[in-house]
Design an enzyme around this catalytic site. Structure first.
Site, PDB file in Angstrom:
ATOM      1  N   TYR A 198      17.255  34.200 -25.283  1.00 43.87           N
ATOM      2  CA  TYR A 198      16.980  33.480 -26.658  1.00 43.87           C
ATOM      3  C   TYR A 198      15.593  33.290 -27.015  1.00 43.87           C
ATOM      4  O   TYR A 198      14.709  33.050 -26.045  1.00 43.87           O
ATOM      5  CB  TYR A 198      17.589  32.138 -26.483  1.00 43.87           C
ATOM      6  CG  TYR A 198      17.206  31.432 -27.635  1.00 43.87           C
ATOM      7  CD1 TYR A 198      17.787  31.712 -29.159  1.00 43.87           C
ATOM      8  CD2 TYR A 198      16.493  30.349 -27.651  1.00 43.87           C
ATOM      9  CE1 TYR A 198      17.480  30.935 -30.172  1.00 43.87           C
ATOM     10  CE2 TYR A 198      15.782  29.606 -28.692  1.00 43.87           C
ATOM     11  CZ  TYR A 198      16.474  30.144 -30.065  1.00 43.87           C
ATOM     12  OH  TYR A 198      16.015  29.354 -31.016  1.00 43.87           O
ATOM     13  N   HIS A 247      18.961  26.502 -25.626  1.00 43.92           N
ATOM     14  CA  HIS A 247      20.103  27.026 -26.479  1.00 43.92           C
ATOM     15  C   HIS A 247      21.446  26.976 -26.161  1.00 43.92           C
ATOM     16  O   HIS A 247      22.254  27.820 -26.437  1.00 43.92           O
ATOM     17  CB  HIS A 247      19.588  28.601 -27.089  1.00 43.92           C
ATOM     18  CG  HIS A 247      19.900  28.725 -28.685  1.00 43.92           C
ATOM     19  ND1 HIS A 247      20.538  29.488 -29.055  1.00 43.92           N
ATOM     20  CD2 HIS A 247      18.985  28.219 -29.447  1.00 43.92           C
ATOM     21  CE1 HIS A 247      20.375  29.391 -30.563  1.00 43.92           C
ATOM     22  NE2 HIS A 247      19.204  28.702 -30.676  1.00 43.92           N
TER      23      HIS A 247
HETATM   24 MG    MG Z   1      16.681  25.200 -31.014  1.00 45.56          MG
END
Ligand code: MG
Length: 442
Positions: A198, A247
């Site tokens: 991410y 995340h």
């Molecule tokens: Mg964020």
């Protein structure tokens, strides 16, 4: 005139004087009750534009007073085509003809009108209307909105930038570039070989998996993040404030473990270690380590943020301002956070329009419990559409001093940047899977 007539005359005079004073007071009160005659809402439309690729939605409210209008951010990139119908088919018929000065009343009316509440499409639609009304109020008062909120308590908003790379060395180099610009806070993310990490680009390898979709493996990602923090502290020193976004990809127990493991790196905050479905697990993190926690960009509802703030389970609230319904609810929650010593770190990525970013800056300038602001630069095309965007100087973000949000939109230029219809998912997200094929949160 005898003494009795004199007294009677004086009493009559006093009564007349009292009656005249009462009438005058009643007139003043009546005038105050009426206030200035408010312009009325004449039209509400949505401007869709994508000058940087992200689908931006901006609500425009036009009043019955010549030249008076306002803009609000209603950006929900993953479902952008649903915003215009929510605004134009539902909120517009409800609100046209109403006085623009009653922002709180209009917010409550719009919030209640769908009966079922706190969905992301409806919330963003309301948020856009709400911000447009604040813009109008500022333009009417000839003041920036931050003045209507009580005035500045700081000169500008301290920022963090996104440092990332396929390799750790690239992330460190990216962080150094931010530091060279004056940033004192950076978010660090790094790619994980063979995986769809991410917040960072992917390399060209792919780990073995039982499917062809993007693949992720939690333990490898955590080990990679730990190596990144080691390198960042070694190369960037102790002074720079480090932020990292998990995340919500880990299981609850993994998240608790990760928060404990990173404690020694003294992060400014760890972002989204848990998903909104696992809020009760924040107690476990709090009980076991001192890593500061930020949470909230996925929140829709007071049911989500209220317990985390009032039980002091997070350090930073980072809701998406349009997603929570605009400035009206955001300023209330910020004030609640001040009481419980939870600071703000509003969600500020590229999928917020410059109007939304400016709304956050105005909150940042006026809230004592401001913590940090997420920074996204505006490219040249965006600045050709939005005139007057917040300015970054030395790692701080500045509002301009014009009335309202101080931003004008060139709608003809906005129309030259339509949504990309070649994207097969129309801006929606695809999939992320474990090596065995199970879907996990992105
Ligand atoms: Mg964020």
């Amino acid at each position: 005139m005898d003494r009795r007539d004199l007294i009677r005359s004086m009493m009559a005079g006093s009564v007349a004087l009292l009656a005249s004073k009462t009438a005058r007071a009643q007139n003043i009160m009546a005038a105050a009750g009426r206030g200035m005659a408010s312009p009325k809402i004449r039209d509400i439309t949505v401007i869709n534009t994508a000058p940087e690729g992200s689908r931006l939605c901006v609500v425009k409210i036009v009043t019955d007073q010549a030249g008076l209008y306002g803009y609000g951010c209603a950006t929900f990139t993953q479902r952008a085509d649903l915003i215009a119908p929510a605004v134009e088919a539902y909120l517009k018929p409800l609100l046209v003809g109403r006085p623009v000065d009653r922002i709180e009343d209009i917010w409550q009316l719009a919030y209640d009108s769908s009966y079922w509440k706190n969905g992301p499409v409806e919330n963003n639609a309301i948020g856009g209307v709400d911000m447009a009304l604040w813009d109008i109020k500022g333009r009417m008062a000839k003041m920036p909105v931050y003045e209507l909120l009580g005035g500045k308590v700081r000169e500008a908003a301290d920022l963090y930038g996104h440092a990332d790379g396929t390799e750790i060395e690239q992330t460190i180099e990216s962080a150094k570039q931010y530091i060279a610009q004056g940033f004192r806070h950076v978010r660090v993310q790094v790619g994980v070989p063979g995986m769809a990490g991410y917040g960072s680009p992917r390399d060209n390898t792919r780990m073995p998996a039982l499917h062809d979709a993007p693949v992720f493996e939690r333990e490898a990602a955590k080990r990679r993040a730990m190596a990144l923090f080691e390198a960042a502290r070694k190369e960037l020193g102790a002074e720079i404030e480090l932020i990292h976004d998990a995340h919500e990809r880990y299981t609850p127990t993994e998240a608790v473990q990760f928060a404990k493991d990173v404690e020694k790196f003294r992060l400014f905050f760890l972002e989204d270690p848990l998903s909104p479905e696992d809020l009760q697990w924040f107690r476990n993190i709090r009980a076991q380590c001192t890593t500061p926690i930020a949470m909230g960009e996925l929140f829709n509802s007071p049911h989500e943020w209220t317990p985390l703030i009032t039980e002091r389970l997070i350090d930073y609230m980072r809701m998406h301002i349009s997603q929570m319904g605009g400035l009206t609810p955001a300023r209330k929650v910020a004030a609640m956070g001040e009481i419980f010593n939870v600071r703000t770190a509003w969600h500020g990525p590229g999928d917020v329009s410059p109007i939304g970013h400016m709304c956050m800056v105005h909150l940042d300038l006026t809230c004592t419990n401001f913590g940090i602001q997420e920074y996204t630069p505006f490219n040249a095309a965006t600045q050709e559409v939005f005139h007057g965007v917040p300015q970054m100087r030395g790692g701080y973000l500045y509002a301009n001093e014009r009335p309202g949000w101080g931003i004008e939109i060139d709608e003809a230029v906005a129309a030259k940047h339509p949504f990309d219809r070649s994207n097969s998912l129309n801006g929606g997200w695809g999939e992320l899977r474990l090596p065995d094929g199970q879907i996990i949160k992105q």
